[in-house]
Motif scaffolding. Sequence first.
Motif, short mmCIF file in Angstrom:
data_model
loop_
_atom_site.label_atom_id
_atom_site.label_comp_id
_atom_site.label_asym_id
_atom_site.label_seq_id
_atom_site.Cartn_x
_atom_site.Cartn_y
_atom_site.Cartn_z
N ARG A 106 0.84 -1.20 0.00
CA ARG A 106 0.00 0.00 0.00
C ARG A 106 0.88 1.26 0.00
O ARG A 106 0.56 2.25 -0.67
CB ARG A 106 -0.92 -0.02 1.22
CG ARG A 106 -2.19 0.80 1.04
CD ARG A 106 -3.25 0.32 2.01
NE ARG A 106 -4.49 1.05 1.86
CZ ARG A 106 -5.40 0.81 0.93
NH1 ARG A 106 -5.19 -0.15 0.04
NH2 ARG A 106 -6.52 1.52 0.86
N HIS A 110 0.86 4.18 -2.98
CA HIS A 110 0.28 5.50 -2.76
C HIS A 110 1.24 6.55 -2.18
O HIS A 110 0.90 7.74 -2.18
CB HIS A 110 -0.92 5.38 -1.81
CG HIS A 110 -2.03 4.56 -2.35
ND1 HIS A 110 -2.84 4.97 -3.40
CD2 HIS A 110 -2.48 3.31 -2.00
CE1 HIS A 110 -3.73 4.03 -3.67
NE2 HIS A 110 -3.53 3.01 -2.83
N PRO A 218 -5.84 12.50 2.13
CA PRO A 218 -6.29 11.33 1.35
C PRO A 218 -7.69 11.47 0.77
O PRO A 218 -8.07 10.71 -0.12
CB PRO A 218 -6.22 10.19 2.36
CG PRO A 218 -6.34 10.85 3.70
CD PRO A 218 -5.67 12.18 3.56
N THR A 238 -5.24 5.61 5.57
CA THR A 238 -5.19 4.91 4.29
C THR A 238 -4.85 3.44 4.40
O THR A 238 -4.81 2.74 3.38
CB THR A 238 -4.13 5.57 3.38
OG1 THR A 238 -2.87 5.54 4.06
CG2 THR A 238 -4.51 7.00 3.05
N CYS A 260 -8.12 13.94 8.44
CA CYS A 260 -8.00 12.63 7.80
C CYS A 260 -9.09 11.65 8.21
O CYS A 260 -9.09 10.50 7.77
CB CYS A 260 -6.62 12.03 8.09
SG CYS A 260 -5.24 12.96 7.39
N LEU A 528 -9.15 5.55 -2.04
CA LEU A 528 -7.88 5.85 -2.70
C LEU A 528 -7.92 5.44 -4.17
O LEU A 528 -8.60 4.50 -4.54
CB LEU A 528 -6.74 5.13 -1.98
CG LEU A 528 -6.44 5.64 -0.57
CD1 LEU A 528 -5.36 4.80 0.08
CD2 LEU A 528 -6.02 7.10 -0.61
#
Length: 528
Positions: A106, A110, A218, A238, A260, A528
């Motif tokens: 991940r 990202h 995000p 995330t 967030c 995402l």
Amino acid sequence: MPNDTTIDRLRAALRAAGIPATESDFAGIIEKGFLSRLPDVERLLDAVDHEQLPDMLDAASLPPAASPPNGGLPASDDPTTILGIASQLQRRTVSAVELAEQALERIAEHDAELNVFQIVMAESALADARAADAELAAGKVRSPLHGVPVAVKDLFDVAGYPTAAGSRIRAGVMAATDSTVVERLRAAGAVIIGKTRMSEFAYSPGSNNAHYGPTANPYDRQRDSGGSSSGSGVATATGMAFAAIGTDTGGSIRIPAAHCGIVGLKPTHGRVSLAGGFTLSWSLDHAGPMTRTVADAALVLSVIAGPDPRDPRTLRPAPDFTGGGLVAGVRNLRVGLVTADGSGQALAGPAELAAMQRAADALAGQGAIVTPIDVPELEELRLLNQALLAMEAAALHLPWLRTRLDDYGEFMRHRILAAFIYSPADVTRVQQARAALRRRVAARLADVDLLITPVVPGPAPALGVPTPTSFTGPWNFLGWPALSLPAGMGDDGVPRAAQLVARPWNEPLLLRAAFAAEQVLGRLTPSL
């Protein structure tokens, strides 16, 4: 705008300190408004009783608080939470290596876009995960964190890695030993996946960093993630880590958590050791968890809290946060909903006020007694928090300001230079003011168990723009525990949050109320 006399005073103070500031620096300080509230601060300090005992000697102003009855942690099978994945790790339906690999994948997918990690510790994380799997297979369970990937802000020492603290000055400073927080996470079996981005020396409530760049929100890449624990907030939101550790001197855990859409807990000052963490302000710094749920925050706090001989600020033994009444309910809990803060201005934007109301309604629906309350001291607290932070940061950075001024980024450079406007006498006067304000706030809130305020006055700003610490800074100045709780989405597509505040040392009650509200408000997850 400061007048010529103020700038001349600052110029003389910097010259006396041996700091080679330039005329461009003074222009930047004026442009950024770092002296705009100086008259208000001076007015407050001039009103201080000169015989007032300074706060640094005032242990009686932090009374102990009783913990609620034990209720235990709720069971969970949600694999996106620590509690949920812990049960799978212990049943061996997933391995620690698999979780570490998923987190690393991940990050690889990202991180280039979001700019979350200062250091990715892939090799050591996988080694730790393999060790965790071996112990779990043998029936040795250290804690629910055993085998779970977590991240730490890059001002905490991790042995064998540099601790840059978001700066160029410390970029090559290698840690020989773990910070206490990291040591305790490792003892609980957590897998440290990496060190996260932050603003330079943590001296900004935004992700702006001249050396390493900003960290994107995000939910909207054009907006900021908040600071200074920017990367810790985004990593948790995330799924790059199940939780992260941040620090908070004026809002640096709670602001990124709010932007967030995660839970961010600033415990009572002295609850969590800061040994091995690079300082911003000795009397305002706090360390705490950033997680996806309240129960996970209680769990992580139970691991990292408690006295530490390396840090004399850790004042008392920690209660059992995981058994401190999370599921005990909030019937008859007295909740104050803040309606005015002493500024004479609107408290916050409509979406932020609505988030507060949703949190209040969630508690009232479960039996809490919610009452509107004005807290005019908030304006004084926010001003003096910034002043004290400036004074302590200036003392810490003085040697580097004399010899390495050009190694500071522009925002940090101008903000820290502006701090020299304060005199040596102001250092004691602000502590005297703090002692008096503690008692005034305690008296005002004597009839409530919990306070609800905004976390921030408006939505996440543009990428790289700091967020005001209007509602977070006051609780650093007092050292009271405060938590940012997700409270829905705004029409603009970014999260909103409410801040819950309790009396010193009463994190169990704070977590119990946050957990109750969370059951109604739900969780947020970025796409995402």
